[in-house]
Write an enzyme that holds these catalytic residues in place. Structure first.
Site, PDB file in Angstrom:
ATOM      1  N   ASP A  62       0.852  -1.190   0.000  1.00  0.00           N
ATOM      2  CA  ASP A  62       0.000   0.000   0.000  1.00  0.00           C
ATOM      3  C   ASP A  62       0.888   1.240   0.000  1.00  0.00           C
ATOM      4  O   ASP A  62       1.672   1.450   0.927  1.00  0.00           O
ATOM      5  CB  ASP A  62      -0.882  -0.035   1.252  1.00  0.00           C
ATOM      6  N   ASP A  90       0.629   4.951   0.345  1.00  0.00           N
ATOM      7  CA  ASP A  90      -0.317   5.981   0.776  1.00  0.00           C
ATOM      8  C   ASP A  90       0.022   7.344   0.184  1.00  0.00           C
ATOM      9  O   ASP A  90       1.183   7.758   0.176  1.00  0.00           O
ATOM     10  CB  ASP A  90      -0.304   6.101   2.299  1.00  0.00           C
ATOM     11  N   SER A 148      -6.468   3.304  -4.783  1.00  0.00           N
ATOM     12  CA  SER A 148      -7.210   3.115  -3.536  1.00  0.00           C
ATOM     13  C   SER A 148      -8.517   3.913  -3.555  1.00  0.00           C
ATOM     14  O   SER A 148      -8.685   4.811  -4.384  1.00  0.00           O
ATOM     15  CB  SER A 148      -6.343   3.550  -2.353  1.00  0.00           C
ATOM     16  N   HIS A 167      -2.541   0.303  -4.439  1.00  0.00           N
ATOM     17  CA  HIS A 167      -2.416  -1.031  -3.864  1.00  0.00           C
ATOM     18  C   HIS A 167      -1.761  -1.918  -4.911  1.00  0.00           C
ATOM     19  O   HIS A 167      -2.319  -2.119  -5.989  1.00  0.00           O
ATOM     20  CB  HIS A 167      -3.784  -1.616  -3.509  1.00  0.00           C
ATOM     21  N   GLU A 180       3.158   0.524   3.231  1.00  0.00           N
ATOM     22  CA  GLU A 180       2.743  -0.580   4.096  1.00  0.00           C
ATOM     23  C   GLU A 180       2.785  -1.859   3.267  1.00  0.00           C
ATOM     24  O   GLU A 180       2.427  -1.847   2.094  1.00  0.00           O
ATOM     25  CB  GLU A 180       1.327  -0.347   4.615  1.00  0.00           C
TER      26      GLU A 180
END
Length: 166
Positions: free
Chosen positions: A70, A72, A100, A107, A128
């Site tokens: 992920d 962000d 996302s 993602h 992440e």
């Protein structure tokens, strides 16, 4: 007009789909809370996608080798990749990548021996990596024509871990 969501067949075949609230609370198709560690609260894609509960879909990672990276807040207006994420996006293998639900993150889905979870900074951006006991929101909105398949992400994850700030 919104494009129809596209997901890899590998994910569609698994009964690890849930619904999610606006606040990203995992939900069963019945509207009760779901859990990323309780398989009895998950559903097939058909059941989850036909449910009107909540605000959208989610997919549960259970440690079977399917992982998600992920990134962000890596996209700006018109999907321009942020400076901190440019090299990372350039290293993404030919796998399923979706935008996302917020519209400003990515993602990256694939297969890896990575399990657990890890969150870290790369040049000030947040990354992440998750492989188990987690669910991620899903849109099926492919980023820049990415493929609808899952490929090996071990090398990509090694690259990310080598690039992390701490």
């Amino acid at each position: 007009m919104n494009a129809r969501p596209v997901f890899p067949a590998e994910l569609l075949e698994l009964s690890r789909w849930i619904r999610r609230s606006v606040d990203k609370v995992p939900l069963q198709v019945s509207g009760r809370n779901a859990s990323s560690t309780a398989p009895q609260t998950w559903s097939s894609y058909a059941a989850a996608s036909s449910s009107s509960v909540g605000a959208g879909l989610g997919f549960v990672l259970n440690g079977d080798g399917i992982v998600c990276v992920d990134l962000d807040h890596c996209l700006g207006e018109s999907s321009v990749v942020a400076d901190w994420a440019r090299e990372i996006v350039g290293q993404i293998p030919d796998t399923f990548v979706e935008v996302s639900p917020s519209g400003d993150g990515l993602h990256v889905w694939g297969r890896s021996s990575f399990v657990g979870g890890r969150r870290f900074s790369v040049d000030g951006g947040q990354v992440e990596i998750y492989g188990t006991a987690r669910y991620l929101t899903m849109t099926g909105k492919r980023f820049r024509g990415s493929k609808d398949r899952l490929v090996d992400l071990d090398g990509f994850i090694e690259f990310l871990l080598g690039a992390c700030d701490g």
